[in-house]
Design a protein around this motif. Structure first.
Motif, PDB file in Angstrom:
ATOM      1  N   MET A   1       1.771  -1.689   3.644  1.00 43.39           N
ATOM      2  CA  MET A   1       2.600  -1.065   2.590  1.00 43.39           C
ATOM      3  C   MET A   1       1.947  -1.341   1.091  1.00 43.39           C
ATOM      4  N   ASP A   2       1.061  -2.218   0.876  1.00 44.86           N
ATOM      5  CA  ASP A   2       0.254  -2.168  -0.298  1.00 44.86           C
ATOM      6  C   ASP A   2      -0.498  -0.865  -0.635  1.00 44.86           C
TER       7      ASP A   2
ATOM      8  N   ARG B   1       1.315   2.162  -1.176  1.00 44.73           N
ATOM      9  CA  ARG B   1       1.998   1.961  -2.622  1.00 44.73           C
ATOM     10  C   ARG B   1       0.746   2.427  -3.506  1.00 44.73           C
TER      11      ARG B   1
ATOM     12  N   ASP C   1       0.358   6.322  -3.274  1.00 44.44           N
ATOM     13  CA  ASP C   1       1.248   6.951  -4.045  1.00 44.44           C
ATOM     14  C   ASP C   1       1.002   6.962  -5.484  1.00 44.44           C
TER      15      ASP C   1
ATOM     16  N   PHE D   1       4.969   2.761  -9.661  1.00 43.87           N
ATOM     17  CA  PHE D   1       4.799   1.426  -9.202  1.00 43.87           C
ATOM     18  C   PHE D   1       6.079   0.536  -9.119  1.00 43.87           C
TER      19      PHE D   1
ATOM     20  N   THR E   1       8.536   1.599  -6.172  1.00 44.41           N
ATOM     21  CA  THR E   1       8.137   1.167  -5.003  1.00 44.41           C
ATOM     22  C   THR E   1       8.217  -0.402  -4.989  1.00 44.41           C
ATOM     23  N   ALA E   2       8.002  -1.150  -6.013  1.00 42.61           N
ATOM     24  CA  ALA E   2       8.111  -2.400  -6.097  1.00 42.61           C
ATOM     25  C   ALA E   2       9.528  -3.016  -6.399  1.00 42.61           C
TER      26      ALA E   2
ATOM     27  N   GLN F   1      10.749  -5.696  -3.639  1.00 40.15           N
ATOM     28  CA  GLN F   1       9.863  -6.802  -3.386  1.00 40.15           C
ATOM     29  C   GLN F   1      10.495  -8.076  -4.231  1.00 40.15           C
TER      30      GLN F   1
END
Length: 680
Positions: free
Chosen positions: A312-313, A316, A319, A330, A333-334, A337
């Motif tokens: 996943m990292d 990310r 992207d 960022f 997508t984060a 989390q």
């Protein structure tokens, strides 16, 4: 033929028989007339008081010499009976009635003859009165028998004047003796007796090994081990005194002695016990392999999760690069989390107070109860009138020492609070554990377990709030109900591990463990007992010792274990983990491992503090004499505090004014306040 029952003028005894003389010879040298007696029959000669001897058979015709009355013994003449002739081997003597005593006859001068057809063919039986006399007469008679002339074989001469030889018993061959002897009753031997071969309590045979092996008490009575242990426990419960069930002598479990008898009638179940031991060993091996497999599966799951997070990292970052390195990509997508590490607050400890509990060293245990808002610390008694150890109550808001509660004569090893009741259990290096009422400060119950030294204690919660767990110095865990101190609900012993139980913690019911359970930490083993249908099923967790302490946090459902240094790990470790279950097998899921001191000569305890979504681990390093604060989320040591004295126990304290940390030394208590900085 004439029948006489008295003495004739010549002094011949004719009582109770028929004697007829046909003639005789005159012996000029002896000046006596020697009548010749022909007889056929069976007679018994001997004392009137001797009736229990065997019969001796002689030839049908034999010459006898009758002595004068002055040299003869009293003679009974028993009448013969007309019956069919029998052979010597077939003739069996019949018991005869006791004869009447007869007067001693005088010397006879006239001969009396007996016809041949009136005397039976059986032989005369002579019974000696004295065994020694008979043996001597035997030896004296043999040469006389050899000197008899050949013409006297068919007749016997009776001399009334010559002295009579001692009465004798004719020697019979061994075969005849065996055939005609009276059978002797066989005495019972020890093997035929059944007394002393069964346990008097259960009436079952003793065993040479196992739980029902033969033991004896101090009084000497024998029992099966399992039976007498149950008896002593029941006797203590009913009459408060342990006594022997047979003689009622006072007895204890220490009086039991195993017996190794030379001859012992017991059931030999050695093979059965050997097979049982092999089966138990195989079960332990299976359980160990099952736990190991579950641990490997847990590690595999963690690796997969880590790999998934890395993927996943990576996606990310791709992207982010495609978006031109903008910050918005960022952030988008984060969003799902957890909070980044930079936004987490940092925590530090500051000295708040350092006060002396007592001047006498001996403080070892520190415990705080949020339900009762009470902090207690063990210490040595300062009163000479009440020597020993006890608990000092401390007021949490002001941290001032309050009253002292005397608990035991030995040093306190472990304490625990009841969550739902006002009770405090204290375990010291004694054979009993006391439970006190916090409000009245009085002892409400005393618990003992087979006279074993008890090291640890723990109280359950919720539906099992009355359960008390005790651990002894031999690795056995006992479960009691505080309402019935004399009854043991259950007893658990770890296989192949006799190390002391140092900590016990109850685990409440959760989604993973529907009925809850309890954790038992020994010096070399960590076991979780899960309740299934009111029965605790043990499971050895996948972590190796030797251990120093264990701390369970109910709010976070995490377990902190302090592990000593060993050959594989040269430094001590603080392992933080969580109980999980894989394929129905409980396992210990490790979340963080913190390295500690290289040398751990003293048993100390570490603790954990739950703050927001983070966990702080506080421990003492014995080699560097430092108190460390470790942040689990940051995976780093955030603070080190020097302490010149050994910190035996650390306890978190939550008050309305903030969170504190109490550290107990040999005679002092240090109070640190936890402050946070940063974070949003």
């Amino acid at each position: 033929m004439s029948e006489e029952r008295e003495l004739d003028p010549n002094g011949v005894l004719l009582a109770r028989g028929v004697l007829i003389f046909e003639g005789g010879n005159y012996d000029s040298s002896q000046d006596n007339f020697q009548p010749v007696l022909r007889r056929r029959g069976r007679q018994r000669l001997g004392s009137t008081q001797d009736h229990d001897h065997d019969y001796v058979h002689t030839p049908p015709e034999q010459e006898l010499i009758i002595l004068p009355a002055s040299q003869r013994r009293s003679v009974d003449v028993i009448p013969w009976q007309e019956e069919e002739e029998q052979s010597e081997d077939e003739a069996q003597p019949e018991p005869e009635p006791e004869p009447e005593p007869t007067p001693e006859p005088p010397v006879a001068d006239q001969p009396v003859e007996v016809p041949d057809d009136m005397i039976p063919e059986d032989s005369i039986e002579a019974i000696p009165l004295d065994i020694d006399e008979a043996s001597n007469s035997n030896e004296a008679q043999e040469p006389e028998a050899a000197a008899e002339p050949a013409e006297m074989e068919e007749t016997e001469r009776i001399n009334l004047d010559t002295p009579s030889p001692p009465k004798k018993r004719k020697r019979i061959s061994n075969s005849a003796t065996k055939a005609g002897s009276t059978p002797i009753a066989k005495l019972p031997t020890s093997d035929d007796e059944d007394d002393g071969t069964t346990c008097p309590i259960c009436l079952d045979s003793w065993e040479m090994s196992g739980e029902h092996r033969l033991v004896s008490l101090r009084c000497g009575h024998l029992f099966g081990e399992s039976c007498i242990r149950r008896w002593l426990t029941e006797s203590m419960r009913q009459s408060s005194v342990k006594v022997c069930p047979q003689c009622k002598t006072k007895a204890t479990n220490r009086d039991m002695r195993y017996l190794y008898a030379r001859r012992l009638r017991a059931i030999d179940r050695s093979e059965e016990h050997r097979l049982r031991n092999e089966l138990d060993a195989e079960k332990r091996r299976t359980q160990s392999l099952t736990t190991e497999l579950a641990a490997v599966k847990m590690a595999h799951t963690l690796t997969l999760n880590k790999f998934h997070n890395l993927e996943m990292d990576n996606a990310r970052l791709r992207d982010l690069v495609r978006a031109g390195g903008g910050r918005g990509a960022f952030t988008e997508t984060a969003g799902s989390q957890s909070k980044p590490l930079g936004l987490l607050p940092s925590y530090r400890l500051y000295m708040e107070k350092n006060f002396e509990i007592t001047r006498e060293p001996g403080c070892r245990v520190l415990l705080y109860s949020s339900q009762h808002s009470t902090l207690v610390a063990s210490q040595r008694s300062s009163q000479s009138l009440f020597p020993g150890y006890g608990m000092r109550f401390i007021d949490p808001p002001t941290f001032k020492p309050l009253h002292f509660l005397h608990t035991s004569a030995m040093q306190v090893r472990d304490v625990c609070f009841s969550t739902d009741q006002n009770m405090l259990a204290v375990a010291s290096r004694e054979t009993r554990v006391k439970v006190f009422d916090i409000r009245s400060r009085q002892c409400s119950a005393v618990f003992s377990a087979n006279d074993k030294m008890l090291w640890s204690c723990g109280m359950d919660r919720n539906e099992r709030e009355n359960f008390l767990y005790l651990g002894d110095s031999r690795g056995v865990t006992y479960v009691y109900d505080v309402r019935f101190p004399d009854t043991t609900i259950s007893e658990f012993k770890a296989d192949d591990c006799l190390s002391p139980v140092i900590d016990i913690a109850s685990v409440p019911a959760s989604k993973t463990f529907c009925n809850g359970g309890f954790l038992v930490c020994q010096l070399t083993l960590l076991t979780f007992y899960e309740y299934e249908n009111e029965t605790a099923v043990p499971s050895r967790l996948n972590i190796e010792g030797p251990f120093l302490s264990m701390h369970y946090d109910v709010s976070q459902d995490t377990v902190l274990i302090s592990v000593r240094s060993n050959a594989q790990y040269p430094q001590s470790r603080f392992i933080l983990g969580k109980l999980a279950k894989i394929d129905g097998t409980p396992v210990f899921e490790i979340k963080a491992t913190i390295l500690g001191a290289k040398a751990t000569p003293v048993m100390t305890r570490a603790t954990q503090l739950g703050v927001e979504s983070n966990t702080l681990v506080v421990g003492y390093l014995q080699d560097s004499k430092q108190l460390i604060l470790h942040d689990v989320r940051r995976e780093e040591r955030v603070q080190t505090l020097p302490v010149n004295e050994v910190v035996y126990d650390i306890c978190p304290v939550s008050t309305p004014s903030g969170s504190y940390l109490a550290a107990l030394t040999d005679n002092k208590c240090r109070i640190y306040k936890l402050n946070s900085s940063g974070g949003k």
